[in-house]
Design a protein around this motif. Structure first.
Motif, mmCIF file in Angstrom:
data_model
loop_
_atom_site.group_PDB
_atom_site.id
_atom_site.type_symbol
_atom_site.label_atom_id
_atom_site.label_comp_id
_atom_site.label_asym_id
_atom_site.label_seq_id
_atom_site.Cartn_x
_atom_site.Cartn_y
_atom_site.Cartn_z
ATOM 1 N N ASP A 51 -69.753 83.075 -12.136
ATOM 2 C CA ASP A 51 -68.894 82.396 -13.102
ATOM 3 C C ASP A 51 -69.694 81.244 -13.703
ATOM 4 N N ASP A 52 -70.217 81.445 -14.923
ATOM 5 C CA ASP A 52 -71.083 80.413 -15.491
ATOM 6 C C ASP A 52 -70.300 79.208 -15.995
ATOM 7 N N GLN A 53 -69.011 79.372 -16.301
ATOM 8 C CA GLN A 53 -68.217 78.194 -16.641
ATOM 9 C C GLN A 53 -68.043 77.293 -15.421
ATOM 10 N N LYS A 54 -67.865 77.891 -14.253
ATOM 11 C CA LYS A 54 -67.786 77.101 -13.018
ATOM 12 C C LYS A 54 -69.112 76.393 -12.759
ATOM 13 N N LEU A 55 -70.205 77.081 -13.066
ATOM 14 C CA LEU A 55 -71.526 76.458 -12.907
ATOM 15 C C LEU A 55 -71.631 75.169 -13.705
ATOM 16 N N VAL A 56 -71.288 75.217 -15.007
ATOM 17 C CA VAL A 56 -71.443 74.023 -15.831
ATOM 18 C C VAL A 56 -70.421 72.953 -15.456
ATOM 19 N N LEU A 57 -69.249 73.364 -14.963
ATOM 20 C CA LEU A 57 -68.279 72.376 -14.497
ATOM 21 C C LEU A 57 -68.785 71.677 -13.235
ATOM 22 N N ASP A 58 -69.334 72.440 -12.313
ATOM 23 C CA ASP A 58 -69.866 71.837 -11.086
ATOM 24 C C ASP A 58 -71.033 70.898 -11.407
ATOM 25 N N LEU A 59 -71.885 71.292 -12.357
ATOM 26 C CA LEU A 59 -72.977 70.413 -12.776
ATOM 27 C C LEU A 59 -72.427 69.115 -13.356
ATOM 28 N N LEU A 60 -71.400 69.223 -14.175
ATOM 29 C CA LEU A 60 -70.783 68.030 -14.756
ATOM 30 C C LEU A 60 -70.241 67.111 -13.670
ATOM 31 N N LEU A 61 -69.508 67.664 -12.733
ATOM 32 C CA LEU A 61 -68.876 66.848 -11.707
ATOM 33 C C LEU A 61 -69.901 66.191 -10.783
ATOM 34 N N GLN A 62 -70.999 66.899 -10.520
ATOM 35 C CA GLN A 62 -71.976 66.375 -9.571
ATOM 36 C C GLN A 62 -73.046 65.512 -10.230
ATOM 37 N N GLU A 63 -73.498 65.896 -11.422
ATOM 38 C CA GLU A 63 -74.633 65.206 -12.045
ATOM 39 C C GLU A 63 -74.272 64.486 -13.337
ATOM 40 N N LYS A 64 -73.040 64.658 -13.808
ATOM 41 C CA LYS A 64 -72.571 64.013 -15.045
ATOM 42 C C LYS A 64 -73.394 64.458 -16.262
ATOM 43 N N ILE A 65 -73.769 65.731 -16.244
ATOM 44 C CA ILE A 65 -74.495 66.356 -17.360
ATOM 45 C C ILE A 65 -73.621 67.482 -17.888
ATOM 46 N N LEU A 66 -73.396 67.503 -19.199
ATOM 47 C CA LEU A 66 -72.519 68.501 -19.815
ATOM 48 C C LEU A 66 -73.344 69.517 -20.599
ATOM 49 N N LEU A 67 -73.332 70.766 -20.138
ATOM 50 C CA LEU A 67 -73.954 71.889 -20.839
ATOM 51 C C LEU A 67 -72.860 72.853 -21.290
ATOM 52 N N VAL A 68 -73.270 73.966 -21.915
ATOM 53 C CA VAL A 68 -72.327 75.026 -22.269
ATOM 54 C C VAL A 68 -72.830 76.328 -21.651
ATOM 55 N N GLN A 69 -71.920 77.065 -21.037
ATOM 56 C CA GLN A 69 -72.276 78.326 -20.396
ATOM 57 C C GLN A 69 -72.655 79.377 -21.430
ATOM 58 N N GLY A 70 -73.530 80.301 -21.028
ATOM 59 C CA GLY A 70 -74.013 81.316 -21.960
ATOM 60 C C GLY A 70 -72.947 82.258 -22.447
ATOM 61 N N THR A 71 -71.945 82.550 -21.616
ATOM 62 C CA THR A 71 -70.899 83.476 -22.062
ATOM 63 C C THR A 71 -70.055 82.890 -23.184
ATOM 64 N N ALA A 72 -70.098 81.571 -23.376
ATOM 65 C CA ALA A 72 -69.387 80.954 -24.503
ATOM 66 C C ALA A 72 -69.994 81.371 -25.832
ATOM 67 N N PHE A 73 -71.236 81.876 -25.798
ATOM 68 C CA PHE A 73 -71.916 82.343 -27.009
ATOM 69 C C PHE A 73 -71.902 83.872 -27.067
ATOM 70 N N ASN A 74 -70.917 84.454 -26.364
ATOM 71 C CA ASN A 74 -70.719 85.895 -26.337
ATOM 72 C C ASN A 74 -71.911 86.659 -25.775
ATOM 73 N N TRP A 75 -72.666 85.989 -24.901
ATOM 74 C CA TRP A 75 -73.673 86.688 -24.118
ATOM 75 C C TRP A 75 -72.945 87.389 -22.965
ATOM 76 N N PRO A 76 -73.263 88.658 -22.681
ATOM 77 C CA PRO A 76 -72.404 89.432 -21.776
ATOM 78 C C PRO A 76 -72.537 89.099 -20.291
ATOM 79 N N GLU A 77 -73.594 88.417 -19.879
ATOM 80 C CA GLU A 77 -73.803 88.146 -18.456
ATOM 81 C C GLU A 77 -73.769 86.639 -18.180
ATOM 82 N N PRO A 78 -73.332 86.235 -16.981
ATOM 83 C CA PRO A 78 -73.257 84.801 -16.653
ATOM 84 C C PRO A 78 -74.586 84.257 -16.145
ATOM 85 N N ASP A 79 -75.661 84.476 -16.884
ATOM 86 C CA ASP A 79 -76.994 84.126 -16.397
ATOM 87 C C ASP A 79 -77.782 83.229 -17.364
ATOM 88 N N HIS A 80 -77.081 82.601 -18.322
ATOM 89 C CA HIS A 80 -77.736 81.695 -19.260
ATOM 90 C C HIS A 80 -76.874 80.454 -19.465
#
Length: 438
Positions: free
Chosen positions: A381-410
């Motif tokens: 779950d790449d959205q969970k990945l970026v949320l966990d990064l935000l909560l732990q490191e206070k860095i906000l990224l966007v998950q790859g699936t938000a750009f309609n990439w089919p796999e949670p690996d970017h």
């Protein structure tokens, strides 16, 4: 000879009595029903400003500082619009208080026409240019003018998600063709061919690309144009980053490579190259002299939609002529010694130094789209990945699936902060990944 059937008498006492199909009278004591969004929004998402950003806002309200690498907004990172542009807008404010032509100010459209001539896009006249409140408005306008319910638009994966959202909102479907990471993120022509159906109306190119930073060589663009011509598809070319190029790479406009009987709609604007994102000043041009003849009805639809919103922001349109005709200050930022180039370089260096992470070097734009090796990280779950990064490191990224990439690996990383700030953030990202498991 037909005979009439006897009519059954109507009992006046029952004539107005509701049947089981009638709507029952409103009960004043009944609680109101939940107000739901339109079904047209069911397949629309824009996670660049989505649920994870809501968590970031909550953290900021608590007093925590968040490094926002989720959106390509130059101003918060110290990239300011050229002073000449600001001065011209201010000087023209007294004459910018009323509506203008629905397609835009003549002086701004004349400058865009001359820019098309410089880029060797043939046959673009003043009336072939529409100015909008950013390219975003024009994308939605084009989808509304083109698509009937069930029509399809070929859109790259990964994409800038507004293209997909606008297609769905307009009753159509975004069908995603793959871009090949192993080939510098260029479109997979075979995949494009395989996904064309009798409902396909158009194909979208994003070049330079957001989110990958790819810049397509002319040969690749010609291949896409050949497929589009074979199947009579409209070509939409999103070229908002055409001046943000690295390593001596050159960008060739799609309209300059198309045949005269191909309809190409090119999108561009001031947001990125001129650091005027808040001005919301973008434009689209229509090229293909012969194609425009058979597309008259579609073009009338575009004009109708432009007229319905009266006009784009008039004060911001006064920036266009100055921007296109003046000194191109973006070169100071992208050439050796330039800040954007240095930030691109530190991003790629730091990402590729993280075990299990690889990043194709962006040739343009303001982003990196690194791959997180599934054999190393096993992200489900790449959205969970970026949320966990935000909560732990206070860095906000966007998950790859938000750009309609089919796999949670970017993930997508914005390369706008200063190089030392980016370097520190990516070191923290690497430390986070070293201990992260789902």
């Amino acid at each position: 000879m037909e005979t009439s059937q006897p009519q059954t008498p109507v009992d006046p006492s029952t004539e107005s009595r509701p049947t089981t199909l009638d709507t029952q009278p409103a009960d004043a004591s009944r609680q109101p029903a939940e107000l739901r969004k339109s079904h047209k929004l069911n397949n629309v998402c824009y996670d660049i400003r989505g649920p994870v950003l809501d968590h970031a806002k909550r953290l900021e309200e608590e007093g925590q500082r968040i490094l926002k690498l989720n959106i390509g907004n130059p101003a918060p990172f110290g990239f300011e619009a050229p002073e000449e542009i600001l001065q011209d807008v201010m000087r023209n404010l007294p004459t910018a208080q009323g509506y203008c032509d629905s397609k835009g100010l003549y002086s701004a459209r004349k400058a865009i026409m001359q820019e098309c001539q410089r880029k060797e896009i043939p046959g673009v006249g003043i009336e072939d240019i529409y100015i909008g409140n950013g390219v975003s408005e024009l994308i939605v306008m084009c989808m509304q003018a083109l698509l009937n319910d069930g029509d399809e638009v070929l859109i790259p994966a990964p994409d800038y998600p507004l293209w997909t959202a606008a297609a769905h909102l307009s009753g159509g479907h975004g069908v995603h063709y793959m871009c090949d990471e192993q080939a510098d993120w260029t479109p997979d022509i075979a995949d494009i061919r395989a996904k064309i159906t009798n409902r396909t109306r158009a194909i979208v190119l994003i070049n330079p690309n957001n989110p990958t930073g790819a810049v397509y060589p002319p040969s690749v663009v010609r291949d896409v144009l050949a497929v589009a011509k074979q199947h009579n598809l409209v070509v939409f070319s999103d070229e908002i980053y055409d001046k943000i190029l690295y390593d001596g790479i050159e960008h060739t406009a799609t309209g300059a490579l198309a045949d005269d009987d191909q309809l190409v709609i090119t999108m561009n604007g001031l947001s990125k190259s001129y650091r005027c994102a808040g001005f919301r000043s973008g434009w689209m041009t229509i090229s293909g002299t012969l194609a425009k003849q058979r597309a008259r009805d579609f073009i009338q639809g575009l004009t109708m939609l432009a007229s319905m919103r009266l006009c784009a922001n008039v004060p911001a349109q006064h920036a266009i002529q100055t921007a296109l005709g003046g000194y191109q200050s973006i070169n100071d930022l992208i050439l050796p010694g330039g800040r954007l180039l240095a930030q691109r370089d530190i991003t790629v260096e730091k990402l590729n130094a993280i075990p299990g992470v690889s990043c194709v070097t962006p040739k343009g734009a303001l982003y990196a789209f690194p791959r997180l090796d599934p054999k190393v990280f096993n992200i489900q779950d790449d959205q969970k990945l970026v949320l966990d990064l935000l909560l732990q490191e206070k860095i906000l990224l966007v998950q790859g699936t938000a750009f309609n990439w089919p796999e949670p690996d970017h993930v997508r990383i914005v390369t706008l902060p200063w190089a030392d700030q980016l370097g520190d953030a990516l070191d923290r990202f690497g430390n986070f990944l070293a201990r992260y498991r789902q």
